[in-house]
Design a protein around this motif. Structure first.
Motif, mmCIF file in Angstrom:
data_model
loop_
_atom_site.group_PDB
_atom_site.id
_atom_site.type_symbol
_atom_site.label_atom_id
_atom_site.label_comp_id
_atom_site.label_asym_id
_atom_site.label_seq_id
_atom_site.Cartn_x
_atom_site.Cartn_y
_atom_site.Cartn_z
ATOM 1 N N ILE A 8 -2.850 -4.581 -13.426
ATOM 2 C CA ILE A 8 -2.934 -3.116 -13.384
ATOM 3 C C ILE A 8 -2.283 -2.659 -12.085
ATOM 4 C CG2 ILE A 8 -4.551 -1.181 -13.231
ATOM 5 C CD1 ILE A 8 -6.393 -3.293 -14.925
ATOM 6 N N THR A 9 -1.246 -1.858 -12.205
ATOM 7 C CA THR A 9 -0.490 -1.440 -11.020
ATOM 8 C C THR A 9 -0.855 -0.005 -10.638
ATOM 9 O OG1 THR A 9 1.309 -2.888 -11.708
ATOM 10 C CG2 THR A 9 1.839 -1.233 -10.063
ATOM 11 N N TYR A 10 -1.161 0.171 -9.363
ATOM 12 C CA TYR A 10 -1.455 1.497 -8.815
ATOM 13 C C TYR A 10 -0.393 1.859 -7.780
ATOM 14 C CZ TYR A 10 -6.291 1.039 -10.532
ATOM 15 O OH TYR A 10 -7.408 0.889 -11.301
ATOM 16 N N GLU A 11 -0.101 3.142 -7.705
ATOM 17 C CA GLU A 11 0.726 3.619 -6.593
ATOM 18 C C GLU A 11 -0.212 4.224 -5.563
ATOM 19 O OE1 GLU A 11 4.439 5.738 -7.338
ATOM 20 O OE2 GLU A 11 3.854 7.101 -5.737
ATOM 21 N N LEU A 12 -0.102 3.758 -4.349
ATOM 22 C CA LEU A 12 -0.950 4.267 -3.263
ATOM 23 C C LEU A 12 -0.125 5.164 -2.359
ATOM 24 C CD1 LEU A 12 -3.362 4.353 -1.269
ATOM 25 C CD2 LEU A 12 -2.569 2.169 -0.351
ATOM 26 N N THR A 13 -0.646 6.365 -2.116
ATOM 27 C CA THR A 13 -0.014 7.274 -1.159
ATOM 28 C C THR A 13 -0.979 7.499 -0.005
ATOM 29 O OG1 THR A 13 1.123 8.371 -2.978
ATOM 30 C CG2 THR A 13 1.080 9.540 -0.882
ATOM 31 N N ASN A 14 -0.503 7.285 1.203
ATOM 32 C CA ASN A 14 -1.279 7.570 2.413
ATOM 33 C C ASN A 14 -0.701 8.835 3.031
ATOM 34 O OD1 ASN A 14 -0.899 4.198 2.580
ATOM 35 N ND2 ASN A 14 -2.966 4.972 2.626
ATOM 36 N N GLN A 15 -1.483 9.885 3.040
ATOM 37 C CA GLN A 15 -1.000 11.164 3.568
ATOM 38 C C GLN A 15 -1.544 11.366 4.980
ATOM 39 O OE1 GLN A 15 1.013 13.923 1.951
ATOM 40 N NE2 GLN A 15 1.085 14.128 4.190
ATOM 41 N N LEU A 16 -0.628 11.327 5.951
ATOM 42 C CA LEU A 16 -1.005 11.594 7.334
ATOM 43 C C LEU A 16 -0.531 12.994 7.703
ATOM 44 C CD1 LEU A 16 -0.117 8.140 8.896
ATOM 45 C CD2 LEU A 16 -2.373 9.096 8.558
ATOM 46 N N PRO A 17 -1.039 13.554 8.806
ATOM 47 C CA PRO A 17 -0.651 14.927 9.153
ATOM 48 C C PRO A 17 0.860 15.124 9.290
ATOM 49 C CG PRO A 17 -2.490 14.204 10.502
ATOM 50 C CD PRO A 17 -2.042 13.009 9.728
ATOM 51 N N HIS A 18 1.585 14.116 9.806
ATOM 52 C CA HIS A 18 3.002 14.297 10.093
ATOM 53 C C HIS A 18 3.927 13.545 9.152
ATOM 54 C CE1 HIS A 18 1.130 11.127 12.370
ATOM 55 N NE2 HIS A 18 2.281 10.527 12.527
ATOM 56 N N PHE A 19 3.422 12.669 8.314
ATOM 57 C CA PHE A 19 4.249 11.988 7.315
ATOM 58 C C PHE A 19 3.371 11.318 6.269
ATOM 59 C CE2 PHE A 19 4.276 7.296 7.969
ATOM 60 C CZ PHE A 19 3.467 7.218 9.087
ATOM 61 N N LYS A 20 4.009 10.937 5.164
ATOM 62 C CA LYS A 20 3.235 10.197 4.169
ATOM 63 C C LYS A 20 4.014 8.952 3.745
ATOM 64 C CE LYS A 20 4.526 12.577 -0.108
ATOM 65 N NZ LYS A 20 3.998 13.299 -1.275
ATOM 66 N N ALA A 21 3.251 7.941 3.340
ATOM 67 C CA ALA A 21 3.864 6.668 2.956
ATOM 68 C C ALA A 21 3.357 6.264 1.577
ATOM 69 C CB ALA A 21 3.514 5.603 3.975
ATOM 70 N N SER A 22 4.165 5.505 0.864
ATOM 71 C CA SER A 22 3.779 5.031 -0.477
ATOM 72 C C SER A 22 3.889 3.520 -0.526
ATOM 73 C CB SER A 22 4.701 5.617 -1.541
ATOM 74 O OG SER A 22 4.663 6.997 -1.494
ATOM 75 N N SER A 23 3.010 2.921 -1.290
ATOM 76 C CA SER A 23 3.074 1.482 -1.531
ATOM 77 C C SER A 23 2.471 1.209 -2.902
ATOM 78 C CB SER A 23 2.342 0.707 -0.430
ATOM 79 O OG SER A 23 0.995 1.111 -0.382
ATOM 80 N N THR A 24 2.522 -0.050 -3.290
ATOM 81 C CA THR A 24 2.025 -0.430 -4.603
ATOM 82 C C THR A 24 0.846 -1.372 -4.463
ATOM 83 O OG1 THR A 24 4.257 -0.244 -5.459
ATOM 84 C CG2 THR A 24 2.703 -1.468 -6.794
ATOM 85 N N GLY A 25 -0.182 -1.132 -5.236
ATOM 86 C CA GLY A 25 -1.334 -2.025 -5.268
ATOM 87 C C GLY A 25 -1.450 -2.635 -6.655
ATOM 88 N N LYS A 26 -1.900 -3.886 -6.699
ATOM 89 C CA LYS A 26 -2.027 -4.542 -8.002
ATOM 90 C C LYS A 26 -3.420 -5.132 -8.170
ATOM 91 C CE LYS A 26 2.732 -5.315 -9.111
ATOM 92 N NZ LYS A 26 3.747 -6.146 -9.687
#
Lengths: 98, 255
Positions: B47-65
Motif C-alpha cells: 500500500i503506497t502513501y504519498e507523504l507531504t510535510n508542510q513547513l511554514p517556509h516550504f513543503k516536501a513530499s516523499s513516499t511511504g509504503k
C-alpha cells in the motif's frame, strides 16, 4: 529524503559620495537559502536541515549553503547509525552521537 | 386440480432455485473487490502513501509504503534521493496483527544502532468516528479523529478495504486508512495505490531494546543532548546575522 529549493536575494551597495566624480566599485553580495528536510528512521519525525549562506557571488553562496545543508544531513544520518550517500560529501569529523 | 397443484409446486421450486443461483452470484460480485486484494503465500500487499510535510517556509513530499505479509506488516519511508544504502530495508514500524503490540525503529548512537526497536501497544490511539464522508482518490473515506500523544489527527478509512491498518503506528479503524493528517499538516498521508507484489522482503535484523516505558526513559534526553550538540556545531557567519541553519526537529509524538 531531502527536498531542495534555492531562493536568492542579491543586493548592491554603492558608496554614497555626491558631486565628486569617482570611479566607485560596487560591493555586491548574494544570500542563498537551500531548503532540506531529513526524515528520521522511525518515520514519525523529521528535521528541517535548511541552510542560509552569503557569498561574494550567488554561485559561492549556493555552494556554501548546499554544503551546510548536506553536513546537517550527515550529522543526523550518523546519529542514527546509518551510512550517508557519497554525494553528500560528509566530513569525517561530524558528530556521531551526543 | 392435481395438475394445477403440481404446476404451482414446480414454479415454486424453480423460483427457489433461481433465488439460490442469484444469491450466489450477488455474493460472488460483492466479495470480488475483497477477493482481488487477498494475497497468497508467495506474495504481499503493498500500500503506497504519498507523504507531504508542510513547513511554514516550504513543503516536501516523499513516499511511504505499507507492506502487508499475512499477520505482519512493515511501514517504510522511501528515500530515493538520499540513497542511504540500508535505510530502505529497515522498516520504521512493524505491526503484528495477531498480537497486541508493534515495534518501532529508534536508533540512538552511539549505544543503540540502526537495528534498535522498542515496542508499543498495537494501534495505541482512541478514535472517534464522526460519521462524515469524503471522496479521496476515487474512494469514499469515513472520518475518524483522535488526540494522540500531543497532536490532533484526522483519518479517513475505507471499510471496503478489510485491513485495520495505516501509516506508521496508525490503525485500529474498521478499514484501511486512506488519508491521515495532523491539525498543522506537518504530516499528511494520502493513499496512492494498492498492489500485490512478489514476496521479496523477508524481514530484517531486530535488536529489541525495551518497551515504550523504557523508550521514554532514554529517548527525550538523548534527543535533547543531540540537538544541543548539533546546534553548537553549526557555524555562524558574523557578517550575516540571518545566516546559519535552523535545524528544527518535529516529532509526531510529543514527549
Amino acid at each position: 529524503m531531502f527536498f531542495c529549493t534555492i531562493s536568492m536575494l542579491s543586493f548592491a551597495s554603492v558608496n554614497p559620495v555626491k558631486h565628486i566624480d569617482l570611479n566607485v566599485k560596487s560591493l555586491q553580495s548574494c544570500t542563498v537559502t537551500v531548503f532540506g528536510l531529513y526524515q528520521e528512521p522511525n518515520n514519525a519525525g523529521f528535521t528541517d536541515v535548511s541552510c542560509t549562506k552569503s557569498g561574494a557571488t550567488c554561485e559561492e553562496a549556493t555552494a556554501l549553503a548546499t554544503d551546510c545543508r548536506n553536513q546537517n544531513i550527515c550529522r543526523r544520518v550518523f546519529a542514527n547509525g546509518l551510512t550517508p550517500s557519497p554525494h553528500l560529501g560528509c566530513k569525517t569529523d561530524v558528530l556521531v552521537g551526543p | 386440480m392435481r395438475g394445477v397443484y403440481c404446476a404451482l409446486r414446480l414454479i415454486l421450486i424453480t423460483m427457489k432455485w433461481i433465488h439460490f443461483v442469484f444469491s450466489i452470484i450477488i455474493l460472488f460480485i460483492s466479495s470480488e473487490s475483497i477477493a482481488q486484494i487477498k494475497v497468497g503465500n508467495d506474495s504481499v500487499l503493498v500500500i503506497t502513501y504519498e507523504l507531504t510535510n508542510q513547513l511554514p517556509h516550504f513543503k516536501a513530499s516523499s513516499t511511504g509504503k505499507l507492506l502487508i505479509n499475512g499477520a505482519v506488516s512493515y511501514y517504510f519511508t522511501s528515500n530515493p534521493s538520499l540513497k542511504i544504502d540500508e535505510a530502505d530495508k529497515i522498516p520504521g514500524t512493524i505491526k503484528y496483527a495477531d498480537s497486541s503490540f508493534l515495534l518501532f525503529n529508534q536508533p540512538m548512537m552511539p549505544h543503540y544502532d540502526k537495528y534498535t526497536y522498542f515496542s508499543d501497544s498495537l494501534h495505541p490511539m482512541q478514535w472517534t468516528l464522526t460519521g462524515k464522508k469524503a471522496s479521496i482518490n476515487q474512494r469514499i473515506g469515513y472520518e475518524a479523529t483522535t488526540f494522540f500523544r500531543g497532536r490532533y489527527f484526522t483519518a479517513f478509512y475505507d471499510p471496503t478495504i478489510p485491513f485495520n491498518n495505516g501509516p506508521v503506528k496508525f490503525g485500529g479503524l474498521p478499514g484501511l486508512i486512506i488519508r491521515l493528517y495532523d491539525r498543522d499538516k506537518l504530516w499528511d498521508y494520502e493513499l496512492k495505490s494498492i498492489a500485490k507484489e512478489p514476496k521479496v522482503y523477508t524481514g530484517n535484523k531486530i535488536k529489541f531494546a525495551g518497551d515504550y516505558k523504557m523508550f521514554l526513559s532514554i529517548y527525550p534526553e538523548w534527543r535533547r543532548k543531540l540537538e544541543e550538540k548539533l546546534a553548537a556545531n553549526q557555524s555562524v557567519d558574523p557578517n550575516c546575522p540571518t545566516c546559519g541553519s535552523k535545524n528544527k526537529h518535529y516529532s509526531m509524538e510529543i514527549y
